[in-house]
Design an enzyme around this catalytic site. Structure first.
Site, PDB file in Angstrom:
ATOM      1  N   CYS A 157       0.951  -1.388  -0.044  1.00 16.15           N
ATOM      2  CA  CYS A 157      -0.086  -0.100  -0.099  1.00 16.15           C
ATOM      3  C   CYS A 157       0.813   1.143   0.091  1.00 16.15           C
ATOM      4  CB  CYS A 157      -0.902   0.057   1.286  1.00 16.15           C
ATOM      5  SG  CYS A 157      -1.977   1.409   1.221  1.00 16.15           S
TER       6      CYS A 157
ATOM      7  N   CYS B 280       0.154   4.979   6.653  1.00 21.98           N
ATOM      8  CA  CYS B 280      -0.278   5.227   8.225  1.00 21.98           C
ATOM      9  C   CYS B 280       0.365   4.202   8.919  1.00 21.98           C
ATOM     10  CB  CYS B 280      -1.499   4.122   7.823  1.00 21.98           C
ATOM     11  SG  CYS B 280      -2.952   4.700   6.550  1.00 21.98           S
TER      12      CYS B 280
ATOM     13  N   CYS C  10       0.505   0.583  10.214  1.00 27.15           N
ATOM     14  CA  CYS C  10      -0.034  -0.548   9.345  1.00 27.15           C
ATOM     15  C   CYS C  10       1.014  -1.004   8.748  1.00 27.15           C
ATOM     16  CB  CYS C  10      -0.739   0.184   8.404  1.00 27.15           C
ATOM     17  SG  CYS C  10      -1.498  -1.163   6.991  1.00 27.15           S
TER      18      CYS C  10
ATOM     19  N   CYS D   5     -16.349  -9.559   5.477  1.00 31.67           N
ATOM     20  CA  CYS D   5     -15.696  -8.218   4.987  1.00 31.67           C
ATOM     21  C   CYS D   5     -14.344  -8.770   4.136  1.00 31.67           C
ATOM     22  CB  CYS D   5     -15.411  -7.267   6.232  1.00 31.67           C
ATOM     23  SG  CYS D   5     -14.790  -5.913   5.673  1.00 31.67           S
TER      24      CYS D   5
ATOM     25  N   CYS E 121     -19.343  -6.846   3.415  1.00 38.24           N
ATOM     26  CA  CYS E 121     -18.794  -5.567   3.656  1.00 38.24           C
ATOM     27  C   CYS E 121     -17.333  -5.748   2.782  1.00 38.24           C
ATOM     28  CB  CYS E 121     -18.425  -5.563   5.141  1.00 38.24           C
ATOM     29  SG  CYS E 121     -17.579  -4.095   5.665  1.00 38.24           S
TER      30      CYS E 121
ATOM     31  N   CYS F 249     -19.407   1.427   8.102  1.00 39.71           N
ATOM     32  CA  CYS F 249     -18.822   0.786   9.279  1.00 39.71           C
ATOM     33  C   CYS F 249     -17.678   1.608   9.351  1.00 39.71           C
ATOM     34  CB  CYS F 249     -18.340  -0.458   8.898  1.00 39.71           C
ATOM     35  SG  CYS F 249     -17.367  -1.354  10.033  1.00 39.71           S
TER      36      CYS F 249
ATOM     37  N   ARG G 158     -18.107  -2.861  17.629  1.00 40.96           N
ATOM     38  CA  ARG G 158     -17.290  -3.927  17.406  1.00 40.96           C
ATOM     39  C   ARG G 158     -15.870  -4.017  18.145  1.00 40.96           C
ATOM     40  NH1 ARG G 158     -19.861  -6.567  13.271  1.00 40.96           N
ATOM     41  NH2 ARG G 158     -21.242  -5.197  12.182  1.00 40.96           N
TER      42      ARG G 158
END
Length: 326
Positions: free
Chosen positions: A58, A62, A65, A102, A134, A194, A266
Protein backbone atom coordinates in the site's frame (compact mmCIF):
# COMPACT_ATOMS: atom_id res chain seq x y z
CA UNK A 1 -35.09 -6.36 26.48
CA UNK A 2 -36.22 -3.11 28.12
CA UNK A 3 -39.28 -1.79 26.30
CA UNK A 4 -38.56 1.95 26.60
CA UNK A 5 -35.52 2.98 24.59
CA UNK A 6 -33.50 6.15 25.04
CA UNK A 7 -33.86 8.71 22.30
CA UNK A 8 -31.13 8.60 19.67
CA UNK A 9 -29.24 11.88 19.66
CA UNK A 10 -27.14 13.48 16.95
CA UNK A 11 -26.29 16.66 18.86
CA UNK A 12 -23.67 15.38 21.30
CA UNK A 13 -20.89 17.76 22.28
CA UNK A 14 -17.30 16.76 22.96
CA UNK A 15 -17.68 18.02 26.52
CA UNK A 16 -20.72 15.81 27.15
CA UNK A 17 -19.02 12.72 25.80
CA UNK A 18 -15.79 13.43 27.69
CA UNK A 19 -17.79 13.67 30.91
CA UNK A 20 -19.37 10.31 30.10
CA UNK A 21 -15.96 8.79 29.27
CA UNK A 22 -14.53 9.98 32.60
CA UNK A 23 -17.35 8.71 34.81
CA UNK A 24 -16.41 6.31 37.60
CA UNK A 25 -15.72 3.07 35.75
CA UNK A 26 -18.39 0.86 37.29
CA UNK A 27 -21.05 3.55 36.89
CA UNK A 28 -20.02 4.02 33.24
CA UNK A 29 -20.17 0.28 32.49
CA UNK A 30 -23.52 -0.08 34.28
CA UNK A 31 -25.01 2.79 32.25
CA UNK A 32 -23.64 1.43 28.97
CA UNK A 33 -24.88 -2.09 29.78
CA UNK A 34 -28.34 -0.70 30.52
CA UNK A 35 -28.43 1.17 27.20
CA UNK A 36 -27.16 -1.93 25.43
CA UNK A 37 -29.96 -4.08 26.83
CA UNK A 38 -32.62 -1.61 25.74
CA UNK A 39 -31.53 -1.85 22.09
CA UNK A 40 -29.95 -5.28 21.66
CA UNK A 41 -30.11 -8.85 22.86
CA UNK A 42 -27.42 -8.94 25.53
CA UNK A 43 -26.65 -12.63 24.90
CA UNK A 44 -25.82 -12.25 21.18
CA UNK A 45 -22.57 -11.30 19.49
CA UNK A 46 -22.25 -10.94 15.74
CA UNK A 47 -19.36 -12.84 14.20
CA UNK A 48 -17.88 -10.88 11.31
CA UNK A 49 -15.11 -12.54 9.34
CA UNK A 50 -12.46 -10.34 7.74
CA UNK A 51 -10.38 -11.57 4.81
CA UNK A 52 -7.51 -9.74 3.14
CA UNK A 53 -8.21 -10.24 -0.56
CA UNK A 54 -5.19 -8.14 -1.58
CA UNK A 55 -2.36 -7.77 0.92
CA UNK A 56 0.56 -5.36 1.26
CA UNK A 57 2.21 -2.90 -1.07
CA UNK A 58 0.00 0.00 0.00
CA UNK A 59 1.35 3.49 -0.86
CA UNK A 60 -0.18 5.08 2.26
CA UNK A 61 1.93 6.01 5.31
CA UNK A 62 -0.49 5.01 8.11
CA UNK A 63 1.94 4.77 11.05
CA UNK A 64 0.27 1.66 12.49
CA UNK A 65 -0.01 -0.44 9.33
CA UNK A 66 2.18 -3.39 8.42
CA UNK A 67 0.88 -3.29 4.85
CA UNK A 68 2.44 0.08 4.01
CA UNK A 69 5.10 -0.46 1.33
CA UNK A 70 7.43 2.14 2.86
CA UNK A 71 7.92 0.20 6.13
CA UNK A 72 10.16 -2.83 6.52
CA UNK A 73 7.89 -5.43 8.09
CA UNK A 74 7.48 -9.18 7.85
CA UNK A 75 3.92 -8.82 6.59
CA UNK A 76 3.14 -10.89 3.50
CA UNK A 77 2.37 -9.40 0.10
CA UNK A 78 -0.05 -11.03 -2.30
CA UNK A 79 -2.07 -9.95 -5.31
CA UNK A 80 -5.85 -10.03 -5.50
CA UNK A 81 -7.17 -13.49 -4.64
CA UNK A 82 -9.28 -15.47 -7.12
CA UNK A 83 -13.04 -15.15 -6.60
CA UNK A 84 -13.32 -18.90 -6.06
CA UNK A 85 -10.82 -18.71 -3.18
CA UNK A 86 -12.68 -15.84 -1.55
CA UNK A 87 -16.00 -17.66 -1.88
CA UNK A 88 -14.52 -20.77 -0.23
CA UNK A 89 -13.35 -18.63 2.72
CA UNK A 90 -16.83 -17.09 3.01
CA UNK A 91 -18.52 -20.48 3.02
CA UNK A 92 -16.25 -21.78 5.79
CA UNK A 93 -16.89 -18.65 7.84
CA UNK A 94 -20.64 -19.00 7.38
CA UNK A 95 -20.55 -22.66 8.45
CA UNK A 96 -18.90 -21.59 11.73
CA UNK A 97 -21.49 -18.93 12.47
CA UNK A 98 -20.33 -15.74 10.75
CA UNK A 99 -23.17 -13.68 9.32
CA UNK A 100 -20.99 -10.90 7.93
CA UNK A 101 -18.03 -11.25 5.57
CA UNK A 102 -15.70 -8.33 4.97
CA UNK A 103 -13.16 -8.22 2.14
CA UNK A 104 -10.17 -5.91 2.54
CA UNK A 105 -7.78 -4.73 -0.14
CA UNK A 106 -4.64 -2.72 0.67
CA UNK A 107 -5.35 0.11 -1.75
CA UNK A 108 -5.21 3.86 -1.22
CA UNK A 109 -8.25 4.28 -3.42
CA UNK A 110 -10.42 2.18 -5.70
CA UNK A 111 -9.46 2.38 -9.37
CA UNK A 112 -11.86 1.62 -12.20
CA UNK A 113 -9.91 -1.30 -13.59
CA UNK A 114 -9.96 -5.08 -13.89
CA UNK A 115 -9.20 -5.58 -10.19
CA UNK A 116 -12.26 -3.56 -9.21
CA UNK A 117 -14.33 -5.62 -11.65
CA UNK A 118 -13.11 -8.73 -9.84
CA UNK A 119 -14.03 -7.29 -6.44
CA UNK A 120 -17.53 -6.61 -7.78
CA UNK A 121 -17.71 -10.27 -8.80
CA UNK A 122 -16.62 -11.29 -5.28
CA UNK A 123 -19.38 -9.15 -3.78
CA UNK A 124 -21.97 -10.81 -6.02
CA UNK A 125 -20.71 -14.28 -5.12
CA UNK A 126 -20.68 -13.75 -1.33
CA UNK A 127 -24.03 -11.94 -1.45
CA UNK A 128 -25.42 -15.09 -3.02
CA UNK A 129 -24.67 -16.95 0.23
CA UNK A 130 -27.07 -14.69 2.14
CA UNK A 131 -24.32 -13.07 4.20
CA UNK A 132 -23.91 -9.37 4.94
CA UNK A 133 -21.15 -8.38 2.53
CA UNK A 134 -18.72 -5.66 3.57
CA UNK A 135 -15.68 -4.21 1.81
CA UNK A 136 -12.83 -1.95 2.84
CA UNK A 137 -10.91 -0.85 -0.24
CA UNK A 138 -9.74 2.66 0.58
CA UNK A 139 -11.26 5.81 -0.86
CA UNK A 140 -13.98 5.46 -3.46
CA UNK A 141 -16.13 7.71 -5.60
CA UNK A 142 -19.89 8.04 -5.53
CA UNK A 143 -20.13 6.06 -8.78
CA UNK A 144 -17.97 3.24 -7.40
CA UNK A 145 -20.03 3.08 -4.22
CA UNK A 146 -23.21 2.81 -6.29
CA UNK A 147 -21.71 0.03 -8.38
CA UNK A 148 -20.83 -1.93 -5.24
CA UNK A 149 -24.35 -1.40 -3.90
CA UNK A 150 -25.87 -2.69 -7.11
CA UNK A 151 -23.65 -5.80 -6.85
CA UNK A 152 -25.12 -6.58 -3.43
CA UNK A 153 -22.71 -4.90 -1.03
CA UNK A 154 -24.30 -4.36 2.38
CA UNK A 155 -21.68 -2.26 4.18
CA UNK A 156 -18.51 -0.32 3.52
CA UNK A 157 -15.80 0.09 6.14
CA UNK A 158 -13.84 3.32 6.28
CA UNK A 159 -12.45 4.10 9.74
CA UNK A 160 -11.71 7.61 10.94
CA UNK A 161 -8.81 6.13 12.95
CA UNK A 162 -8.54 9.09 15.34
CA UNK A 163 -9.76 12.64 15.90
CA UNK A 164 -9.47 15.35 13.27
CA UNK A 165 -6.86 17.11 15.45
CA UNK A 166 -4.66 14.04 16.00
CA UNK A 167 -5.09 12.52 12.55
CA UNK A 168 -2.06 14.28 11.05
CA UNK A 169 0.22 12.62 13.61
CA UNK A 170 -0.46 9.18 12.12
CA UNK A 171 -1.26 9.71 8.42
CA UNK A 172 -0.13 12.28 5.84
CA UNK A 173 -1.08 10.62 2.55
CA UNK A 174 -4.82 11.32 2.88
CA UNK A 175 -6.78 13.78 4.96
CA UNK A 176 -9.50 13.44 7.55
CA UNK A 177 -11.78 15.23 5.09
CA UNK A 178 -11.01 12.55 2.49
CA UNK A 179 -12.34 9.93 4.88
CA UNK A 180 -15.51 11.86 5.55
CA UNK A 181 -16.03 12.30 1.81
CA UNK A 182 -15.84 8.54 1.22
CA UNK A 183 -18.33 7.94 4.05
CA UNK A 184 -20.61 10.46 2.34
CA UNK A 185 -20.37 8.56 -0.93
CA UNK A 186 -21.22 5.34 0.89
CA UNK A 187 -24.35 6.93 2.40
CA UNK A 188 -25.44 8.40 -0.94
CA UNK A 189 -25.27 4.93 -2.49
CA UNK A 190 -27.64 3.51 0.12
CA UNK A 191 -25.00 1.36 1.82
CA UNK A 192 -24.60 0.97 5.57
CA UNK A 193 -21.51 2.53 7.15
CA UNK A 194 -18.85 0.77 9.21
CA UNK A 195 -16.55 3.36 10.78
CA UNK A 196 -14.63 3.58 14.03
CA UNK A 197 -11.11 4.13 15.27
CA UNK A 198 -7.93 2.84 16.85
CA UNK A 199 -6.98 3.21 20.51
CA UNK A 200 -3.31 3.37 21.49
CA UNK A 201 -1.83 5.57 18.77
CA UNK A 202 -0.50 8.02 21.36
CA UNK A 203 -3.73 10.02 21.37
CA UNK A 204 -5.35 11.57 24.43
CA UNK A 205 -8.70 10.70 25.99
CA UNK A 206 -10.03 13.89 24.43
CA UNK A 207 -8.94 12.64 20.99
CA UNK A 208 -10.81 9.37 21.49
CA UNK A 209 -13.93 11.23 22.50
CA UNK A 210 -13.58 13.68 19.60
CA UNK A 211 -13.41 10.76 17.15
CA UNK A 212 -16.57 9.27 18.68
CA UNK A 213 -18.24 12.68 18.60
CA UNK A 214 -17.62 12.97 14.85
CA UNK A 215 -19.43 9.65 14.36
CA UNK A 216 -22.19 10.34 16.88
CA UNK A 217 -23.09 13.70 15.34
CA UNK A 218 -23.48 12.35 11.81
CA UNK A 219 -26.99 12.66 10.36
CA UNK A 220 -27.11 8.87 10.53
CA UNK A 221 -24.90 7.02 12.99
CA UNK A 222 -22.69 4.34 11.47
CA UNK A 223 -24.52 1.03 11.74
CA UNK A 224 -21.19 -0.52 12.74
CA UNK A 225 -18.53 1.11 14.97
CA UNK A 226 -15.27 -0.89 15.25
CA UNK A 227 -13.10 -0.07 18.27
CA UNK A 228 -9.59 -1.34 17.60
CA UNK A 229 -6.70 -1.67 20.03
CA UNK A 230 -3.41 -0.91 18.29
CA UNK A 231 -1.74 -4.11 17.06
CA UNK A 232 1.92 -3.20 17.26
CA UNK A 233 3.68 -4.31 14.08
CA UNK A 234 7.49 -4.48 14.07
CA UNK A 235 8.94 -2.11 11.51
CA UNK A 236 6.16 0.48 11.74
CA UNK A 237 6.57 3.87 13.47
CA UNK A 238 4.19 2.81 16.26
CA UNK A 239 5.82 -0.55 16.96
CA UNK A 240 7.12 0.60 20.36
CA UNK A 241 3.87 2.04 21.66
CA UNK A 242 2.81 0.57 25.01
CA UNK A 243 0.07 -2.05 25.09
CA UNK A 244 -3.37 -0.50 25.22
CA UNK A 245 -4.77 -0.42 28.75
CA UNK A 246 -7.93 -2.52 28.90
CA UNK A 247 -9.79 0.16 30.84
CA UNK A 248 -9.17 2.62 28.00
CA UNK A 249 -10.83 0.13 25.67
CA UNK A 250 -13.73 -0.41 28.07
CA UNK A 251 -14.29 3.33 28.49
CA UNK A 252 -14.19 3.91 24.72
CA UNK A 253 -16.61 1.06 24.01
CA UNK A 254 -18.98 2.17 26.76
CA UNK A 255 -18.98 5.77 25.51
CA UNK A 256 -19.65 4.59 21.95
CA UNK A 257 -22.52 2.44 23.17
CA UNK A 258 -24.16 5.32 25.07
CA UNK A 259 -23.68 7.83 22.22
CA UNK A 260 -24.76 5.45 19.43
CA UNK A 261 -27.16 3.01 21.09
CA UNK A 262 -28.50 1.36 17.93
CA UNK A 263 -25.10 0.68 16.34
CA UNK A 264 -23.19 -2.56 16.50
CA UNK A 265 -20.05 -1.78 18.48
CA UNK A 266 -17.28 -4.08 17.32
CA UNK A 267 -14.46 -5.29 19.55
CA UNK A 268 -11.98 -5.45 16.73
CA UNK A 269 -8.19 -5.60 16.37
CA UNK A 270 -5.91 -6.26 19.33
CA UNK A 271 -7.88 -9.07 20.95
CA UNK A 272 -4.87 -11.37 20.83
CA UNK A 273 -3.40 -9.37 23.73
CA UNK A 274 -6.62 -9.46 25.74
CA UNK A 275 -7.59 -12.19 28.18
CA UNK A 276 -11.08 -13.67 28.21
CA UNK A 277 -11.75 -11.64 31.36
CA UNK A 278 -10.78 -8.42 29.61
CA UNK A 279 -12.93 -9.21 26.59
CA UNK A 280 -15.84 -9.99 28.93
CA UNK A 281 -15.58 -6.45 30.32
CA UNK A 282 -15.80 -5.13 26.75
CA UNK A 283 -18.97 -7.14 26.11
CA UNK A 284 -20.45 -5.89 29.36
CA UNK A 285 -19.65 -2.32 28.28
CA UNK A 286 -21.68 -2.75 25.10
CA UNK A 287 -19.58 -4.50 22.46
CA UNK A 288 -21.74 -6.92 20.51
CA UNK A 289 -19.59 -7.97 17.59
CA UNK A 290 -16.11 -9.35 17.04
CA UNK A 291 -13.95 -9.78 13.97
CA UNK A 292 -12.72 -13.27 13.22
CA UNK A 293 -10.18 -14.40 10.67
CA UNK A 294 -8.96 -17.70 9.29
CA UNK A 295 -5.62 -19.04 10.42
CA UNK A 296 -5.66 -16.95 13.63
CA UNK A 297 -5.01 -13.81 11.57
CA UNK A 298 -6.85 -10.53 11.20
CA UNK A 299 -5.44 -9.16 7.96
CA UNK A 300 -1.70 -9.33 8.83
CA UNK A 301 -1.88 -9.28 12.65
CA UNK A 302 -2.53 -12.14 15.12
CA UNK A 303 -6.11 -12.86 16.12
CA UNK A 304 -7.75 -15.58 18.21
CA UNK A 305 -8.78 -18.68 16.30
CA UNK A 306 -12.49 -18.80 15.53
CA UNK A 307 -12.97 -22.06 17.44
CA UNK A 308 -11.38 -20.43 20.50
CA UNK A 309 -13.74 -17.48 20.09
CA UNK A 310 -16.76 -19.80 20.03
CA UNK A 311 -15.50 -21.51 23.19
CA UNK A 312 -15.06 -18.15 24.92
CA UNK A 313 -18.54 -16.97 23.94
CA UNK A 314 -20.12 -20.16 25.24
CA UNK A 315 -18.23 -19.76 28.51
CA UNK A 316 -19.63 -16.23 28.88
CA UNK A 317 -23.18 -17.31 28.05
CA UNK A 318 -23.07 -15.58 24.69
CA UNK A 319 -24.06 -16.96 21.31
CA UNK A 320 -23.48 -15.98 17.67
CA UNK A 321 -26.05 -13.53 16.38
CA UNK A 322 -28.32 -14.91 13.70
CA UNK A 323 -28.64 -13.04 10.42
CA UNK A 324 -31.86 -11.28 9.54
CA UNK A 325 -31.23 -12.52 6.02
CA UNK A 326 -31.17 -16.23 6.86
Amino acid sequence: MVEEKMKIRHDWTKEELLNIYKRPLLDLVYTAATVHRSWHRADEVQLSTLLSVKTGGCPEDCAYCGQAARYHTDSPVHALLPTETVLAHAKRAQEKGSTRFCMAAAWRAVRDNRDFDRVVDMVKAVNGLGMEVCCTLGMLSAQQAKRLQEAGLYAYNHNLDSSADYYGHIISTRTFADRLQTIGHVRQAGLTVCSGGIIGLGESSADRVAMLCTLATMEEHPESVPINALSRVAGTPLADQPKVDIWDMVRTIATARIAMPKSLVRLSAGRMEMSEHEQAWCFMAGANSIFTGEGAKLLVTPNPDMDDDLTMLAKLGLKPMRSDRS
